[in-house]
Design a protein around this motif. Sequence first.
Motif, short mmCIF file in Angstrom:
data_model
loop_
_atom_site.label_atom_id
_atom_site.label_comp_id
_atom_site.label_asym_id
_atom_site.label_seq_id
_atom_site.Cartn_x
_atom_site.Cartn_y
_atom_site.Cartn_z
N ALA A 1 -6.33 12.46 -0.19
CA ALA A 1 -5.70 11.17 0.09
C ALA A 1 -4.22 11.26 -0.28
CB ALA A 1 -6.37 10.05 -0.70
N GLY A 15 -0.69 8.65 -0.91
CA GLY A 15 -0.02 7.36 -1.01
C GLY A 15 1.48 7.60 -0.95
N SER A 72 -1.98 5.60 2.02
CA SER A 72 -2.44 4.46 1.24
C SER A 72 -1.25 3.63 0.77
CB SER A 72 -3.24 4.94 0.03
OG SER A 72 -3.55 3.85 -0.81
N GLN A 73 -1.41 2.33 0.78
CA GLN A 73 -0.37 1.43 0.30
C GLN A 73 -0.51 1.18 -1.21
OE1 GLN A 73 2.23 0.60 2.33
NE2 GLN A 73 1.13 2.06 3.60
N LEU A 74 -1.56 1.73 -1.81
CA LEU A 74 -1.78 1.55 -3.25
C LEU A 74 -0.79 2.39 -4.05
CD1 LEU A 74 -5.68 1.72 -3.26
CD2 LEU A 74 -4.24 -0.33 -3.33
#
Length: 192
Positions: A81, A83, A123-125
Motif C-alpha cells: 500500500a 499513501g 491512500s489519503q490516510l
Amino acid sequence: MTESTSPREDDAAGVDRVEALFADLAAEEQGRTAHERMGELGDLVAGEFADHGLAHRLAGAVGAPVDVHVARTWFDGIIDAVGQQWVLLRGRVPGTPRALVNLSRVDHVRMRRVVHGADAVISQLSIRSPLRRFGEGRRECRVFCGADGLVLEGMIDAVGADYLQIRRGAAVDLVPLHALAAVQDLTPGGSV
C-alpha cells in the motif's frame, strides 16, 4: 569522339534529377516532422513526470518488488500500500517482517516498474493510520529514526498528532513523526 544524345534522353535525365530532388526534399520533411513529434513526445513524458511525486511512482508498482534505502538501512519487499507520506512493504518471502517507510525520509528507491499509479491507488490516510494498526496489534517493532540511523525496539504504545510512543518495558520513548524513518514489524506472522 563523343556520342550525341537526343533531346528526349536529356529531358528524361532532367526529369529523373527533378524527381530525385523532390524525393530528397520529401524525405527531409518527413525526418523533420518525425523529429518534432519525438520532441513533443519527450515534452509529454517530461510533463507526466513533473506532475507526479514519489507516491505516484510507488503506487504504479503496488504488488511489485522494490528496495528502499532509509536511515542507513535497505528495506526490500513487495509494495502492499502507498499513501502520500508512506509506503507499506511486505516481505518477499512469507514470514519476513513488514516495514512501514516514511517517504519524506527516503534516500533511494530501486525498482523495475516505470509507470505512475492513479490517484485512486494512493491512500489519503496519514502515516499515523498504519502506525496505529501496528500499535493495535501489540506488535514488537524496530523503529528507525533520526539522520544518524538510531534504532529502537519495543511496542508502539500510542500515536500522537506529531509523535510516536514506543514502550520498552517500563520505559517510554517518544519519536517525533518528522524524525521517523521506518518501522519494521518483528512479530512473527503478524499482518498490518
